[in-house]
Design a protein around this motif. Structure first.
Motif, short mmCIF file in Angstrom:
data_model
loop_
_atom_site.label_atom_id
_atom_site.label_comp_id
_atom_site.label_asym_id
_atom_site.label_seq_id
_atom_site.Cartn_x
_atom_site.Cartn_y
_atom_site.Cartn_z
N ALA A 1 0.84 -1.22 0.00
CA ALA A 1 0.00 0.00 0.00
C ALA A 1 0.87 1.26 0.00
CB ALA A 1 -0.92 0.00 1.22
N PHE A 2 2.09 1.15 0.51
CA PHE A 2 2.99 2.32 0.61
C PHE A 2 3.99 2.37 -0.55
CE2 PHE A 2 1.70 3.96 4.71
CZ PHE A 2 1.09 2.86 5.30
N ALA A 3 3.88 1.38 -1.45
CA ALA A 3 4.79 1.36 -2.61
C ALA A 3 4.16 2.16 -3.76
CB ALA A 3 5.02 -0.09 -3.04
N GLN A 4 4.98 2.44 -4.78
CA GLN A 4 4.46 3.03 -6.02
C GLN A 4 4.07 1.87 -6.94
OE1 GLN A 4 3.79 6.00 -6.72
NE2 GLN A 4 4.96 7.27 -5.27
N GLY A 5 2.84 1.90 -7.48
CA GLY A 5 2.48 0.86 -8.44
C GLY A 5 1.81 -0.35 -7.80
N LYS A 6 1.54 -1.34 -8.67
CA LYS A 6 0.76 -2.50 -8.24
C LYS A 6 1.66 -3.63 -7.73
CE LYS A 6 -3.08 -1.70 -11.52
NZ LYS A 6 -4.22 -1.63 -10.56
N THR A 7 1.19 -4.31 -6.67
CA THR A 7 1.82 -5.55 -6.22
C THR A 7 0.84 -6.68 -6.50
OG1 THR A 7 3.23 -4.51 -4.55
CG2 THR A 7 2.73 -6.85 -4.24
N VAL A 8 1.28 -7.62 -7.33
CA VAL A 8 0.42 -8.71 -7.80
C VAL A 8 0.81 -10.00 -7.08
CG1 VAL A 8 -0.36 -9.99 -9.83
CG2 VAL A 8 0.31 -7.58 -10.05
N MET A 9 -0.20 -10.62 -6.45
CA MET A 9 0.05 -11.86 -5.67
C MET A 9 -0.85 -12.95 -6.23
SD MET A 9 0.11 -9.84 -2.01
CE MET A 9 -1.04 -8.57 -2.61
N ARG A 10 -0.25 -13.92 -6.90
CA ARG A 10 -1.04 -14.99 -7.53
C ARG A 10 -0.69 -16.35 -6.93
NH1 ARG A 10 -3.47 -12.61 -11.70
NH2 ARG A 10 -2.44 -10.89 -12.83
N GLY A 11 -1.54 -17.36 -7.18
CA GLY A 11 -1.26 -18.72 -6.69
C GLY A 11 -1.38 -18.84 -5.19
N VAL A 12 -2.34 -18.08 -4.63
CA VAL A 12 -2.44 -18.02 -3.16
C VAL A 12 -3.84 -18.39 -2.66
CG1 VAL A 12 -0.51 -16.47 -2.76
CG2 VAL A 12 -2.72 -15.50 -3.40
N LYS A 13 -4.42 -19.40 -3.28
CA LYS A 13 -5.76 -19.88 -2.85
C LYS A 13 -5.73 -20.29 -1.37
CE LYS A 13 -7.05 -23.63 -5.14
NZ LYS A 13 -6.43 -24.61 -4.39
N GLU A 14 -4.58 -20.81 -0.91
CA GLU A 14 -4.48 -21.27 0.47
C GLU A 14 -4.77 -20.17 1.49
OE1 GLU A 14 -4.83 -24.75 0.34
OE2 GLU A 14 -3.63 -24.51 2.15
N LEU A 15 -4.58 -18.92 1.08
CA LEU A 15 -4.84 -17.82 2.02
C LEU A 15 -6.31 -17.77 2.43
CD1 LEU A 15 -2.69 -14.90 0.55
CD2 LEU A 15 -2.16 -16.40 2.48
N ARG A 16 -7.16 -18.38 1.62
CA ARG A 16 -8.59 -18.29 1.94
C ARG A 16 -9.00 -19.25 3.06
NH1 ARG A 16 -10.97 -14.34 -0.92
NH2 ARG A 16 -10.23 -13.87 -3.03
N VAL A 17 -8.09 -20.18 3.46
CA VAL A 17 -8.46 -21.18 4.50
C VAL A 17 -7.48 -21.17 5.67
CG1 VAL A 17 -9.79 -22.72 2.99
CG2 VAL A 17 -7.30 -22.98 3.15
N LYS A 18 -6.94 -19.99 5.96
CA LYS A 18 -6.08 -19.91 7.15
C LYS A 18 -6.97 -19.56 8.34
CE LYS A 18 -2.25 -20.80 4.97
NZ LYS A 18 -1.50 -22.03 5.23
N GLU A 19 -6.43 -18.92 9.35
CA GLU A 19 -7.29 -18.56 10.50
C GLU A 19 -8.49 -17.75 10.05
OE1 GLU A 19 -4.09 -18.71 10.56
OE2 GLU A 19 -3.23 -18.98 12.53
N SER A 20 -8.32 -17.05 8.95
CA SER A 20 -9.46 -16.35 8.32
C SER A 20 -9.27 -16.47 6.81
CB SER A 20 -9.44 -14.87 8.73
OG SER A 20 -8.29 -14.23 8.16
N ASP A 21 -10.19 -15.94 6.04
CA ASP A 21 -9.95 -15.78 4.60
C ASP A 21 -9.10 -14.52 4.51
OD1 ASP A 21 -11.94 -15.57 1.56
OD2 ASP A 21 -9.96 -14.78 2.02
#
Ligand SMILES: O=C(O)C1=C[C@@H](OP(=O)(O)O)[C@@H](O)[C@H](O)C1
Ligand SMILES: C=C(OP(=O)(O)O)C(=O)O
Length: 448
Positions: free
Chosen positions: A337-357
């Motif tokens: 959020a504090f960088a210039q430009g977009k940060t793209v994070m792909r291949g991270v379906k597992e994040l949806r089933v951690k302690e939260s989505d």
């Protein structure tokens, strides 16, 4: 414990420069494994530097319930007198693993090939998380499980009375699944083989070898093939738990986004299967260096020095790096959020089933704080506003997720307006000293 203390609303205010040394606690993954393997060894395992967070204390309690003697001396050293492979007794009560996916899944594996029955539960977060990913392979050994619909806790596991060895290809990139199958293989005759297509943290493999098990890892075109010979006698160990890179991520990222900061985070384990965030931050242009690199207990370790980095650039995070930083995406999205430009994070379906989505939780809080986030089933993109331009001012829901709570506390240190979380109590599951440690560095975090 399945019930957290009363909710703690917490607000993070713009900080002056952060400076000093952050001694983060012991590695949570290695702490769980030290207790479980100590309980399966014959004799006394001695552990220093154990993470004394709720998750790990729940595992210690569980090991006592299965018959191991687990004590802490006044110097803070833990002693585990184990019962040997296959020696678990049947617990007299429900095993409550609180907020911990690692705890419940690894313990299920360790007891699944013992002729005993155990019932597991957790808190409202853990009881939503998928367990079939572990009970499916455990059924191949001969274990049976009955849980709530969809394969969720509370769940009873009937251990295999006459276990058979298993060859299993892990369908999702998960060290918890890999470890549960290997732990079950300990009490099966013959060889149990686990195949993983994407490399995940390898603490289990390293520690099984350390405890004297016969375990061989081969890189093949099928993937990483891990072969364990069952029914060893595990030799008790003296373990010094390295400090947790997933906890180090928070003071490191806080320093990187807070003007004038210069923070040293010493003795951090940099196992290549755990260090993906730090590589990513350096690729974004962060002033982050590894001082005094060395080996400790067979693992690479260094002192991390993180300084304020005003010219961060958004990047495309290589999807193949995901497993080596899977727990760090929440705090990375804050830095993005504090960088210039977009940060793209792909291949991270597992994040949806951690302690939260974690994609949903972070996207909601970032958007409420003025940051644009796009997301899909297994990807998300944060559009950075550049240093000094992030509004903040929002209250975020932590969803009983420690890393969501800590990530938004880090965000509030550099936003134009304070950032609050509705309940910061889950931070105690992995980083009980977070509030005091960040205050020592100069952060302004207040309980409301
Ligand atoms: O094995 C472990 O200690 C862990 C593995 C990871 O989970 P998965 O294996 O489900 O990816 C990680 O998210 C968790 O914090 C700890
Ligand atoms: C996902 C995590 O832990 P667990 O799966 O053990 O709840 C974590 O620590 O980010």
């Amino acid at each position: 414990m399945s019930g957290h203390a009363t909710p703690i609303r917490m607000t993070s205010h713009k900080s002056g420069p952060l400076s000093g040394q952050a001694d983060v606690p012991g590695d949570k993954s290695i702490s769980h494994r030290s207790l479980i393997l100590g309980a399966l060894a014959v004799g006394e395992t001695v552990i220093t530097g154990l993470l004394e967070g709720e998750d790990v204390l729940d595992t210690a309690r569980a090991m006592r319930a299965f018959g191991a003697e687990v004590t802490r001396d006044e110097a803070g050293t833990w002693h585990v007198h184990g019962v040997g492979v296959g020696g678990f007794c049947e617990p007299e009560n429900v095993i409550d693993c609180g907020n911990s996916g690692t705890g419940v899944r690894l313990i299920m594996g360790a007891m699944a090939t013992c002729p005993i029955t155990a019932t597991f539960t957790g808190d409202a977060s853990l009881n939503k998380r998928p367990m079939a990913r572990v009970t499916d392979p455990l059924a191949l050994f001969g274990a049976q499980s009955v849980g709530r619909s969809g394969g969720r806790l509370p769940m009873t596991i009937v251990g295999a009375a006459d276990p058979v060895p298993v060859r299993y290809t892990v369908p999702v990139p998960s060290a918890q699944v890999k470890s549960a199958v290997l732990f079950a293989g300990l009490n099966a005759p013959g060889q149990t083989v686990v195949i993983e297509q994407e490399a995940t943290r390898d603490h289990t493999e390293r520690m099984l070898a350390g405890f004297g098990a016969e375990i061989v890892t081969q890189e093949t075109d099928e993937g990483r093939v891990i072969t364990l010979t069952g029914q060893p006698e595990l030799t008790p160990q003296t373990i010094v738990v390295p400090r947790d890179p997933s906890s180090a991520a928070f003071p490191v990222c806080a320093a990187i986004i807070t003007p004038g900061s210069d923070v040293l985070v010493p003795n951090i384990g940099l196992n290549p299967t755990r260090a993906g965030l730090f590589t990513t931050l350096r690729e974004m242009g962060a002033d982050l260096s590894y001082e005094n690199p060395r080996e400790e207990g067979g693992e690479p370790v260094a002192d991390l020095r993180a300084r304020f980095s005003p010219d961060l650039k958004g990047i495309e995070v290589p999807p193949e790096r995901a497993a080596s930083m899977i727990d760090e995406y929440p705090v990375l999205s804050v830095v993005a959020a504090f960088a210039q430009g977009k940060t793209v994070m792909r291949g991270v379906k597992e994040l949806r089933v951690k302690e939260s989505d974690r994609i949903e939780a972070m996207a909601a809080g970032l958007r409420a704080g003025g940051v644009e986030v796009e997301d899909g089933p297994d990807w998300w993109i944060v559009t950075g506003l550049g240093h000094g331009n992030v509004p903040g001012g929002q209250t975020c829901a932590s969803h009983l997720d420690h890393r969501i709570a800590m990530s938004f506390m880090v965000m509030g240190m550099a936003t134009q307006n304070p950032v609050s979380v509705d309940d910061a109590s889950p931070i105690a599951t992995s980083f009980p000293i977070f509030e005091g440690l960040m205050a020592e560095l100069g952060a302004d975090i207040r309980r409301d």
